[in-house]
Every structure is written in structure tokens, then in C-alpha cells.
Design a protein around this motif. Sequence first.
Motif, mmCIF file in Angstrom:
data_model
loop_
_atom_site.group_PDB
_atom_site.id
_atom_site.type_symbol
_atom_site.label_atom_id
_atom_site.label_comp_id
_atom_site.label_asym_id
_atom_site.label_seq_id
_atom_site.Cartn_x
_atom_site.Cartn_y
_atom_site.Cartn_z
ATOM 1 N N VAL A 11 0.874 -1.178 0.000
ATOM 2 C CA VAL A 11 0.000 0.000 0.000
ATOM 3 C C VAL A 11 0.906 1.222 0.000
ATOM 4 N N SER A 12 0.767 2.061 -1.005
ATOM 5 C CA SER A 12 1.646 3.225 -1.144
ATOM 6 C C SER A 12 0.815 4.478 -1.353
ATOM 7 N N GLU A 13 1.094 5.475 -0.532
ATOM 8 C CA GLU A 13 0.427 6.775 -0.687
ATOM 9 C C GLU A 13 1.485 7.869 -0.846
ATOM 10 N N ASN A 14 1.322 8.672 -1.887
ATOM 11 C CA ASN A 14 2.219 9.806 -2.146
ATOM 12 C C ASN A 14 1.369 11.064 -2.266
ATOM 13 N N THR A 15 1.527 11.983 -1.312
ATOM 14 C CA THR A 15 0.684 13.176 -1.246
ATOM 15 C C THR A 15 1.545 14.431 -1.176
ATOM 16 N N THR A 16 1.180 15.425 -1.982
ATOM 17 C CA THR A 16 1.885 16.702 -1.979
ATOM 18 C C THR A 16 0.877 17.825 -1.753
ATOM 19 N N HIS A 17 1.178 18.688 -0.808
ATOM 20 C CA HIS A 17 0.363 19.876 -0.554
ATOM 21 C C HIS A 17 1.093 21.103 -1.081
ATOM 22 N N LEU A 18 0.516 21.727 -2.107
ATOM 23 C CA LEU A 18 1.081 22.950 -2.679
ATOM 24 C C LEU A 18 0.527 24.132 -1.895
ATOM 25 N N LEU A 19 1.232 24.485 -0.830
ATOM 26 C CA LEU A 19 0.718 25.472 0.117
ATOM 27 C C LEU A 19 0.943 26.910 -0.336
ATOM 28 N N PHE A 28 -2.673 18.348 -3.652
ATOM 29 C CA PHE A 28 -3.648 19.334 -3.186
ATOM 30 C C PHE A 28 -3.114 20.742 -3.464
ATOM 31 N N HIS A 29 -3.914 21.514 -4.193
ATOM 32 C CA HIS A 29 -3.538 22.884 -4.532
ATOM 33 C C HIS A 29 -4.174 23.837 -3.520
ATOM 34 N N GLY A 58 -2.228 27.070 -2.858
ATOM 35 C CA GLY A 58 -1.725 28.369 -3.270
ATOM 36 C C GLY A 58 -2.166 28.745 -4.676
ATOM 37 N N LYS A 59 -2.201 30.027 -4.940
ATOM 38 C CA LYS A 59 -2.545 30.531 -6.270
ATOM 39 C C LYS A 59 -1.431 30.203 -7.261
ATOM 40 N N HIS A 60 -1.837 30.020 -8.527
ATOM 41 C CA HIS A 60 -0.877 29.741 -9.608
ATOM 42 C C HIS A 60 -0.049 28.481 -9.333
ATOM 43 N N SER A 61 -0.555 27.553 -8.577
ATOM 44 C CA SER A 61 0.176 26.313 -8.306
ATOM 45 C C SER A 61 -0.039 25.314 -9.448
ATOM 46 N N GLU A 62 0.949 24.449 -9.653
ATOM 47 C CA GLU A 62 0.893 23.469 -10.729
ATOM 48 C C GLU A 62 1.236 22.088 -10.186
ATOM 49 N N GLY A 63 0.435 21.084 -10.561
ATOM 50 C CA GLY A 63 0.686 19.720 -10.115
ATOM 51 C C GLY A 63 0.507 18.721 -11.237
ATOM 52 N N TYR A 64 1.477 17.823 -11.401
ATOM 53 C CA TYR A 64 1.464 16.847 -12.493
ATOM 54 C C TYR A 64 1.676 15.436 -11.936
ATOM 55 N N ILE A 65 0.867 14.501 -12.415
ATOM 56 C CA ILE A 65 0.956 13.101 -12.009
ATOM 57 C C ILE A 65 1.049 12.242 -13.264
ATOM 58 N N LEU A 66 2.059 11.368 -13.305
ATOM 59 C CA LEU A 66 2.233 10.438 -14.418
ATOM 60 C C LEU A 66 2.589 9.072 -13.843
ATOM 61 N N LYS A 67 1.732 8.049 -14.118
ATOM 62 C CA LYS A 67 1.934 6.718 -13.538
ATOM 63 C C LYS A 67 1.721 5.655 -14.615
#
Length: 435
Positions: free
Chosen positions: A270-278, A305-306, A308-317
Motif C-alpha cells: 500500500v503506497s500513498e504519495n501526497t503533496t500539498h502545494l501550500l 492538493f492545490h 496556493g494561487k498559480h500552483s501546478e501539479g502533475y501526475i504520471l503513472k
Amino acid sequence: MSVETKLTIDKEYVQSFSDARNEPQWFKDIRLKGFELVETLELPKPDKTKITSWNFTNFDHKLPEVSPVASIDELRDEVKGLIGEASDTQNLLVQRDATVVYSKLDEALKAKGVIFTDLLTAVKEHGDLVEKYYMKDAVKVDENRLTALHAALVNGGTFIYVPRNVEIEVPLQSVFWFDTEKAGLFNHVIIVAEDNSSITYVENYASFGSEEAVANIVVEVFAGANAKVSFGAVDNLAAGVTTYVVRRAHVGRDSRVEWALGQMNDGNTVSENTTHLLGDNSWADTKTVSVGRGEQKQNFTTQIFHHGKHSEGYILKHGVMREAATSIFNGISKIEHGATKSHGEQTERVLMLSEKARGDANPILLIDEDDVTAGHAASVGKIDPIQMFYLMSRGISRAEAERLVIHGFLAPVVGQLPIESVKERLVEAIERKVK
């Protein structure tokens, strides 16, 4: 209904384990808090994966004493292969069965205030700094039974601190391995990159002949304003190892965090990878590759999780399932209210190579703000018979044709990994799995 599992340890064991390591009271208190919560909290509930019958508690926590080595030449060949070239040994930490056997940090980095050491040493020598980050914000003790168990029994890990305005050009690397039967590895990694700093960190997990072992791994990354953290990992634990791994990051204003993850375990995972763009203008990119085989079951959840304003998040699996392996690939892009001008993008693709293999790709967009952009893509399918026919018509065997198709399917992700050493180790791990 859950299958109840009983620990072979008690409160007195946790206390004596902490006392034997001469840990400060605040750290011991967190251990005891975790132990008290273990029986009251539920297991995590990964989507579409039932883990109540998995082995998370049948292990030997008291691991044997091992002696340090004077040179990496004294390590077993499989471990030396994870390290790579001699130039990569300047900033290296190697732990065997949760004990440090080799440690080195470049003197120039020490002079700049960089800390790169095992968790136990950090708790003793930099307690105030560790206490500020340890299981407070990114990962909390009371989230579920496994985080509480982790807090109670943590026995290994790494602490990295990069001061303000310090840029580390050479990667830091940790190698964690165990070869004790029924071992219990509870590893905790903390990376703190202060404002305007940068770091590349690589970690490798390996086990050799570990029957019914347990790996409970937590990573916490904190990137200050205008900081950059590149995090690479290749997890390659044996079929008898049940793995629970949580990797999370808090990203500040104008900061960047890159994840390059090779999920190559042979056991249930079980793997969880979480990023908070604060912070405003924060940025995150997560790339994950996995190959499942045998009858293993895996669940990979990636979340950005976005805030902050102008935040960018990319996921490739990209994942490949062989034989009777089953994997769930969940991707979640959440843009919170107020995160205007943000952008989220994700792609999950699963290739199944046999009739019994199962894969499930679930891209999810959760948007609470109007002025944003987001997109997702997903595919689950079997190997293209036309590709196989074409390759085999050229005199290539079925096994070799399948190997080439797998490498071609994973290449779009592997080729984009930002850390060269992770790319090399991952290609080797893929090759071992597809032979």
C-alpha cells in the motif's frame, strides 16, 4: 469484518526500547502515544483494496546487532550495485537491519550547516530541529493504526537539513536493506529544505530472504520558499515483505518538489504519495513506475492538493501487471477554494499481460475553484497482439517480445525521471522483474 491482529510487544517493551537508545523524553512520549492508539485506531482504507488480512504485525522488531564497515567494498554485491559509481559515495548513508553500517557526508557540506545523518543520531544531536517536524504536520501519529504503530516502533531512517541559501549539487543517497527473517523495518525519513535551498535525494530499499517481513515507511518533505527538492526512490522488497509506505510533502511559495518513484516490490504493498502545494506559484511533479507479478496485490494512491494561487501539479503513472498480480492506481488532483489560476494534470496507464492480471486506473479531479485548468487521462488494457505478432515474426521469442513491450510501455515515464541514478536502478529492477 476486520481480522484482528495482535502485537507481540507491550508498553514496557516500547519504553525499554526507547531507554536503551537514550532517546529524549519528547520522542519517547510520541512512541508511547502511538502504542496507546494502535488498538483504538482502524487500518487505513485504500480504495478498492482490502488489507485487513495482510500481515502488518507478525515481525521481529528487535533486530540483531550488525557491525559497521570501513568501506563500501565490504558490503554485499547487491547493495554495492545500488550505490553505483565511486563518485556517489561522498554523501551516503547505508543501514542494514535498521543499523547504520556506513555513513559519509562531504566536509564542504558540513561546513555549510548541512545535516545528513540517521534518525537516531539526529534525535540526540539535533533534537529541537527534529521535534519541529517529526509527525506533526505532514504525517500525524493518530491518522490510522499503521501510522500509530510506526510512531511506536520506528527503528531506522534519515534526517536531512539544508540551511537557507544552500544549494547541494551532488545527490545524497540512503540505502536501506534487511536480510533478517521476519524483520520489522519502521523507517522514517525527514527532509527539510529551507528558503532558497536545493537538494537531490535518492533512497533504495532492498531485502534478501526476508520471510513474512514488514516494512512500515514514512517520508516527510518540507520545502521552504523558493526551494527545490528532487526525491527519488526505488523500492525493491521481496515477495514475503508486506509494505506500507507514506511519502508526503509540504511545498512553500515559489518552490518545487519532484517525485521519481520506482515501486518494484514483489510483496503486497500500500503506497500513498501526497503533496500539498501550500504557497503561491508552488509546483509538484510525481512520476511513478510499477511492475507487479505473481499473486501480489498493490494499491498506489497519488494526491496533489492545490492551496496556493498559480500552483501546478502533475501526475504520471505507468504500471505493468503480470501473471496474477492486481494493482489499483488512484490519482487525485484537488484544487481548493482560493487556489486561482492553478493547473492540475494527471495520467494513469496500466498494461495487463495475462488473463489473470488485473489493473485499475482511477483519475479523479476535485475542483473547488472556478478560475483554474485541469485535465486527466487513463487507460487499462491488455498487450497489443499486433505488436507481439510483429516482433515474433522477426524471429523474436514470445518472452523476449514481451520484455521489449514492457520496456517500451514504461519508457515514457522512465525516460522523464529527473534523477539519473534512479533511472539506472529502475531499469535494472524492471529487467529483473520481466525476465
